[in-house]
Design an enzyme around this catalytic site. Structure first.
Site, PDB file in Angstrom:
ATOM      1  N   GLU A  26      15.056  -7.123  -6.421  1.00  0.00           N
ATOM      2  CA  GLU A  26      16.119  -8.096  -6.131  1.00  0.00           C
ATOM      3  C   GLU A  26      16.006  -9.241  -7.123  1.00  0.00           C
ATOM      4  OE1 GLU A  26      15.922  -9.361  -2.048  1.00  0.00           O
ATOM      5  OE2 GLU A  26      15.951  -7.291  -1.297  1.00  0.00           O
ATOM      6  N   GLY A  63      11.177  -9.463  -8.083  1.00  0.00           N
ATOM      7  CA  GLY A  63      10.976  -8.526  -9.194  1.00  0.00           C
ATOM      8  C   GLY A  63       9.534  -8.064  -9.169  1.00  0.00           C
ATOM      9  N   ILE A 116       8.102   3.539 -41.325  1.00  0.00           N
ATOM     10  CA  ILE A 116       8.009   4.662 -42.272  1.00  0.00           C
ATOM     11  C   ILE A 116       9.404   4.994 -42.817  1.00  0.00           C
ATOM     12  CG2 ILE A 116       7.539   7.158 -42.422  1.00  0.00           C
ATOM     13  CD1 ILE A 116       5.113   6.636 -40.527  1.00  0.00           C
ATOM     14  N   GLU A 150       9.222  -0.310 -13.439  1.00  0.00           N
ATOM     15  CA  GLU A 150       8.209   0.265 -12.519  1.00  0.00           C
ATOM     16  C   GLU A 150       6.909  -0.536 -12.550  1.00  0.00           C
ATOM     17  OE1 GLU A 150       8.121   4.274 -11.463  1.00  0.00           O
ATOM     18  OE2 GLU A 150      10.157   4.633 -12.192  1.00  0.00           O
TER      19      GLU A 150
END
Ligand code: CAA
Length: 383
Positions: free
Chosen positions: A127, A131, A337, A363
């Site tokens: 929310e 968090g 690279i 997550e």
């Protein structure tokens, strides 16, 4: 303990890789640029049994182990990190809590179509004021006769608004902290359940993310998942497993970027030879490959612990934190690279570079992963 990837795991990897190369790679840049959800790909993933990989066949799953699931997310993410997280959020966050905490009736009704890939799942925890501090949940669910009345909002919800089934967390008993939070199974389409606009994200743009709004949504009592007050523990246990998914996603993105940069370095010539033979580049390639190998051990061994029902919360946090941090380094080296060519839209390393960042955030931020790891090693700090 070390993981054991069997010939079956490698056969499975080859099958998912072939699918991702043939069906996803040709459209990955378009999905990213046009912010498109890959409906047809997700349907095919269902037909291949990917959407229910680690669940028993009696609930519509494929009955495979967590390492198969990890390899599946990795191989999809090697081509498209957004599609990797569609699978990870669906399996780990949408399906798993129903499998682990649901009643037989809930599993038959909800897990079966999810695992078959007929429906898509999601997880509503975050929310605006909750968090990293997930216990600060403000969404409420008040019992009223034979149903709960759900009110509040959730932000940054992966798979919304496409998902059909949501595991949603809300306060059922105020003022007692995390022990007052409960979990519910909520269906899209119920009156009062609406979505915000989908977010215009920096990366993983083939996945969809949106806000959930609940305006006095009637949730039948039988859709309470687990017991009243058990919701926070359900959320935490779900995230323990979800972090293996995000670690696998990070591994796949890093692998894709590495392979792309390696191919480029072998072809691109400067100073009369392939840049891969120049030490500045060959050392980067050596470091990238070493990091990938270390990450793969961490991720697969966390998957194996979970599969064997051993404790894995610390190991999954380690795998998620370490692999996503290394992934950022690897995509950065890959783009370096490529030089100027990697800075141009449409080149895969440019997309991998943007896709990688979220893996250190969602997550549980990597700072929260360290809180979890340290709590296992040292114990929680006194309040
Ligand atoms: N499993 C089971 N129970 C657990 C647990 C676990 N892994 N971790 C904690 N608990 C229990 C504790 O034992 C404690 O139980 P009691 O009340 O019986 O003592 C209770 O939960 C509260 O625990 P804490 O006091 O440790 O909780 P806390 O408020 O200090 O929070 C935290 C701990 C680790 C910081 C937690 O808030 C957290 O993980 N925050 C990050 C949230 C997060 O990861 N959000 C991700 C959203 S989903 C997402 O991002 C998906 C996506 O987009 C793809």
């Amino acid at each position: 303990m070390l993981f054991q990837a069997t010939p079956q795991h490698e056969e499975f990897r080859a099958k998912v890789r072939e699918f991702a190369e043939a069906e996803i790679k040709p459209i990955a840049a378009t999905l990213d640029q046009e912010n498109l959800f890959p409906d047809e790909i997700v349907q095919k993933m269902g037909q291949m049994g990917l959407m229910g990989l680690p669940f028993p066949t009696e609930y519509g799953g494929s009955g495979l182990d967590i390492l198969h699931y990890s390899i599946g997310v990795e191989e999809l993410s090697r081509v498209d990190g957004g599609i990797g997280v569609i699978l990870s959020a669906h399996v780990s966050l949408g399906c798993w809590p129903i499998y682990a905490f649901g009643t037989e009736k809930q599993k038959k009704k909800y897990l079966t179509p999810l695992a078959k890939g007929e429906k898509l799942g999601a997880f509503g925890l975050t929310e605006s004021e909750a968090g990293s501090d997930a216990g600060g949940t403000e969404t409420t669910a008040e019992l009223s006769g034979d149903h709960y009345v759900l009110s509040g909002s959730k932000i940054f919800i992966t798979n919304a608004p496409k998902a059909d089934i949501y595991v949603v967390f809300a306060v059922t008993t105020p003022d007692i902290g995390t022990r007052g939070i409960s979990a519910f199974i909520v269906e899209k389409g119920w009156e009062g359940f609406t979505f915000g606009d989908k977010y215009d994200k920096m990366g993983i743009r083939s996945s969809t993310t949106a806000e959930l709004n609940f305006n006095n949504v009637k949730v039948p009592k039988e859709n309470l998942l687990g017991k009243e007050g058990q919701g926070f523990k359900i959320a935490m246990a779900t995230l323990d497993g979800g972090r293996i998914g995000i670690a696998s996603q990070s591994l796949g993105i890093a692998q894709g970027a590495y392979e792309s940069a390696l191919d480029y370095a072998k072809e691109r010539e400067q100073f009369g030879m392939a840049i891969a033979h120049q030490q500045a580049i060959s050392f980067k390639i050596a470091d990238m490959a070493t990091k990938l190998r270390a990450c793969r051990f961490l991720v697969y061994s966390a998957a194996e612990l979970k599969e064997n029902h051993e404790s894995y919360a610390m190991e999954s946090a380690m795998a998620k934190q370490y692999t996503s941090d290394r992934c950022l380094e690897i995509v950065n080296d890959a783009l370096q690279i490529y030089g100027g060519s990697g800075f141009i839209k449409g080149i895969d390393v440019e997309r991998f570079y943007r896709d990688a960042k979220i893996c250190t955030i969602y997550e549980g931020t990597n700072e929260i992963q360290r809180v979890v790891i340290a709590a296992h090693l040292i114990g929680k700090a006194p309040k």
